[in-house]
Design a protein around this motif. Structure first.
Motif, short mmCIF file in Angstrom:
data_model
loop_
_atom_site.label_atom_id
_atom_site.label_comp_id
_atom_site.label_asym_id
_atom_site.label_seq_id
_atom_site.Cartn_x
_atom_site.Cartn_y
_atom_site.Cartn_z
N GLU A 167 0.85 -1.08 0.03
CA GLU A 167 0.10 -0.07 0.01
C GLU A 167 0.88 1.41 0.04
O GLU A 167 1.89 1.17 0.59
N PRO A 168 0.47 2.47 -0.66
CA PRO A 168 1.18 3.67 -0.52
C PRO A 168 1.50 4.12 0.82
O PRO A 168 0.49 3.71 1.87
N ASN A 169 2.35 4.79 1.07
CA ASN A 169 2.53 5.46 2.49
C ASN A 169 1.40 6.30 2.66
O ASN A 169 0.79 6.90 1.69
N GLN A 170 1.44 6.78 4.09
CA GLN A 170 0.21 7.82 4.25
C GLN A 170 0.46 9.04 3.59
O GLN A 170 -0.61 9.57 3.37
N GLN A 171 1.56 9.84 3.31
CA GLN A 171 1.71 11.03 2.52
C GLN A 171 1.29 11.00 1.12
O GLN A 171 0.36 11.63 0.62
N ILE A 172 1.47 9.45 0.47
CA ILE A 172 1.04 9.63 -0.68
C ILE A 172 -0.61 9.28 -0.62
O ILE A 172 -1.49 9.71 -1.71
N LYS A 173 -1.05 8.45 0.26
CA LYS A 173 -2.37 8.50 0.39
C LYS A 173 -3.42 9.66 0.44
O LYS A 173 -4.44 9.62 0.13
N THR A 174 -2.63 10.53 1.20
CA THR A 174 -3.08 11.84 1.51
C THR A 174 -3.47 12.55 0.20
O THR A 174 -4.41 13.27 -0.15
N MET A 179 -6.94 14.37 -4.40
CA MET A 179 -7.32 14.54 -5.72
C MET A 179 -8.65 14.03 -6.07
O MET A 179 -9.48 14.49 -6.87
N GLU A 180 -9.15 13.06 -5.29
CA GLU A 180 -10.34 12.18 -5.28
C GLU A 180 -11.31 13.49 -4.85
O GLU A 180 -12.53 13.23 -5.49
N GLU A 181 -11.11 14.18 -3.89
CA GLU A 181 -12.22 15.11 -3.44
C GLU A 181 -12.07 16.44 -4.27
O GLU A 181 -13.01 17.02 -4.27
N HIS A 182 -11.03 16.82 -4.76
CA HIS A 182 -10.94 17.82 -5.35
C HIS A 182 -10.82 17.78 -7.16
O HIS A 182 -10.13 18.49 -7.86
N PHE A 183 -11.24 16.80 -7.56
CA PHE A 183 -10.93 16.38 -9.04
C PHE A 183 -11.27 17.23 -10.09
O PHE A 183 -10.65 17.46 -11.11
N VAL A 213 1.05 4.96 -11.34
CA VAL A 213 0.84 5.94 -12.39
C VAL A 213 1.41 7.14 -11.60
O VAL A 213 1.41 7.31 -10.41
N SER A 214 1.60 8.27 -12.56
CA SER A 214 1.95 9.37 -12.05
C SER A 214 0.75 10.32 -11.56
O SER A 214 -0.37 9.99 -11.60
N PRO A 215 1.12 11.49 -10.81
CA PRO A 215 -0.03 11.98 -10.15
C PRO A 215 -0.95 12.69 -11.13
O PRO A 215 -2.24 12.58 -11.05
N TYR A 216 -0.53 13.16 -12.43
CA TYR A 216 -1.38 13.68 -13.45
C TYR A 216 -2.43 12.60 -13.88
O TYR A 216 -3.43 12.70 -14.21
#
Length: 283
Positions: A167-174, A179-183, A213-216
């Protein structure tokens, strides 16, 4: 000539709550992306090189493909061969309910293999697709659906909480949650940096390594998921594009077809037809 040969068919079964689709004569590459649902499919014809979660596969007719939600993957033709592909898409909630019916246990499954070469299970996918396409009686479609899932679960699945999945670490999960909330907003790299103690280069490398995948690309996948939901609800494509955060209609259409294999209008027609059938059935 390739455009004439191409066939793209998608059907939504409202009883089973799954999508069944068939791509024929396709030479299109599919870039790195993921889905928020399970995919059970197989290659009917042609050859493809598939990349999935850091592994590579050469696929041919008769090979079974199993994608978990968020399994990042992309593929390209081998030697220019056209692709014939058939699959069903199953939302997580639908899968979890079906798993409980089959096993008597309440858990979210995780496919342990993404590719199974020359699998007999492909016949069960074909039978389910055929039942949905022919609008067979509900009992026949349910039997085909549960028979397919029982085979896959017995041979290639385990409870997600028992799977060896990093699983991604907590900072990456944040960052993912943001992005899911402010898409729909114009998110920039500095917005993401402000939530971490990373530098720009490290953030990009770390995110891509942990998420696949990248952030974008992640943001675009989230926007795509939201756009599909808007289209299913009957929102006009041009409005769905804006609501999901795409900059313009042309960009949205090209992106949608690149990842889904259909234009937004073609995708929406699947659900428009279902609604029309419901109205006629109630007349």
């Amino acid at each position: 000539m390739q455009g004439v040969q191409e066939q793209r068919h998608v059907y939504y079964d409202r009883d089973l709550k799954i999508e069944a689709y068939n791509l024929g004569g396709i030479v299109q590459k599919f870039p790195n992306h993921f889905h928020d649902y399970y995919v059970i499919g197989f290659v009917e014809g042609g050859k493809r090189h598939l990349w999935c979660r850091g592994k590579e596969y050469d696929l041919a007719a008769g090979d079974l493909i199993l994608f978990n939600p968020r399994d990042n993957h992309y593929c390209a033709p081998i030697n220019g061969e056209i692709l014939d592909y058939r699959a069903v898409n199953i939302e997580i909630e639908v899968m979890q309910k079906a798993v409980k019916e089959i096993t008597g246990k309440d858990f979210v499954p995780h496919f342990t293999q993404n590719v199974v070469y020359q699998s007999d299970i492909t016949q069960s996918i074909d039978e389910l697709y055929g039942a949905i396409l022919s609008q067979a009686p509900k009992l026949k479609r349910e039997e085909a659906f549960f028979f397919l899932l029982e085979q896959v679960l017995q041979e290639y699945a385990e409870p997600f909480d028992e799977a060896d999945v990093s699983e991604p670490n907590q900072q990456i999960k944040t960052l993912c949650d943001y992005m899911e909330e402010h898409f729909s907003e114009n998110i920039i790299l500095d917005d993401l940096l402000s939530m971490t103690n990373f530098g720009k280069s490290y953030l990009l490398r770390s995110f891509t390594k942990q998420v696949g995948v990248s952030p974008y690309r992640y943001l675009q996948n989230i926007r795509l998921k939201q756009a599909k939901r808007f289209l299913e609800e009957g929102v006009a494509p041009i409005e769905a594009a804006s609501m999901a955060g795409f900059s313009d209609q042309s960009h949205f259409t090209n992106f949608f077809k690149e990842f889904i294999g259909l234009t937004p209008k073609q995708y929406q027609k699947i659900f428009t037809k279902e609604q029309e059938n419901d109205r006629h059935g109630n007349d």
